[in-house]
Write a protein that holds these residues in place. Structure first.
Motif: not given
Length: 282
Positions: A78-86, A89-96, A153-157, A207-209
């Motif tokens: 669960l910790f691995n998945t939470a780190v990955m999902a967060t 989501a944060v990386g996609k939003i910041v880069i976008s 997986l952080m880049a999001s068009a 959505i991204l999480f």
């Protein structure tokens, strides 16, 4: 003026109740199975009321290691998945946000070319890019790392396009007023654009999480160590081809635990999520 139609209201409520039952019953059935012993599950029909193995089953999954997934506890997964999902989501939003900000508010040669290059990537499915991406991760030594799980997986068009469309609705007078007041590019982004975009950011985060939480193919490729697996990968590894070899009581526990974090994110951010999707005036 709203008309009083009791029959139509009753039918609408019945349809809603039926829809809730159809959606909720499999989840309830999974929860009930997670509270029974393996022998009860393998001896149908399964009761529709919870059993007396709730603490034992959940304690075994959370505290003890499960053999089918290398003896790793569910807490670690669960910790691995939470780190990955967060992180995704944060990386996609910041880069976008930064990409859309540069495309809309800066004038430089080829800016629309860059935007369409980003947009065209929507036509490329993940499967097309996954092998070269995997090769890059291997060359960089990022196998079985959180960076390898999240960075590709952080880049999001899609998010870039959505932020661009919102930034285009910002009145030019607001931009000019900020410039007259001496606000630089970063101050304008931090003090004006980000507060105006908070509902969009919240909706995209939900959505991204969920997108990051439910990833299967990429974590399956990038992780070989069971301690770096995600909850979705572990759930698949626990299911054997024969029912006798599958600990179904623990599988149901893992399924329930895998559902809870995304549901909590949606419930806690529901108001912001709805506003970000339907609000037209900022």
């Amino acid at each position: 003026m709203q008309e009083n139609r009791p029959l139509a209201g009753l039918v609408a409520h019945l349809v809603l109740v039926l829809g809730v039952l159809i959606v909720a019953f499999p989840i309830w059935y999974t929860f009930v199975a997670s509270t029974h012993s393996l022998q009860t599950i393998l001896s149908p029909p399964l009761p529709l009321v919870p059993g007396d193995r709730f603490l034992d089953n959940y304690g075994e999954a959370l505290v003890g290691g499960i053999g089918q997934i290398g003896g790793v506890g569910i807490g670690r997964l669960l910790f691995n998945t939470a780190v990955m999902a967060t992180a995704i989501a944060v990386g996609k939003i910041v880069i976008s946000i930064l990409s859309a900000y540069a495309i809309v508010f800066f004038r430089f040669p080829g800016r629309m070319v860059f935007f369409w290059l980003i947009f065209i990537t929507l036509m490329l499915p993940v499967e097309v890019r996954i092998l070269p991406t995997y090769k890059v991760m291997v060359d960089l030594g990022l196998i079985d790392t959180y960076t390898g799980l999240t960075l590709p997986l952080m880049a999001s068009a899609t998010a870039t396009f959505l932020f661009r469309q919102f930034f285009l609705t910002i009145p030019p007078e607001l931009v000019e007023a900020a410039r007259i007041d001496g606000a630089g590019p970063m101050k304008f982004l931090r003090d004006i654009l980000l507060p105006l975009s908070k509902t969009n950011i919240a909706a995209l985060f939900v959505i991204l999480f969920i997108y990051g939480w439910t990833q299967y193919l990429w974590p399956l490729l990038i992780t070989s160590d069971s301690r770096m697996s995600t909850i979705v990968i572990a759930l698949r590894k626990m299911v054997s081809f024969t029912d006798a070899d599958t600990p179904w009581h623990l599988v149901m526990v893992v399924a329930i635990l895998a559902i809870l974090p995304p549901v909590m994110v949606v419930v806690l951010m529901q108001r912001w999520f709805v506003k970000g999707l339907v609000e037209t005036e900022k």
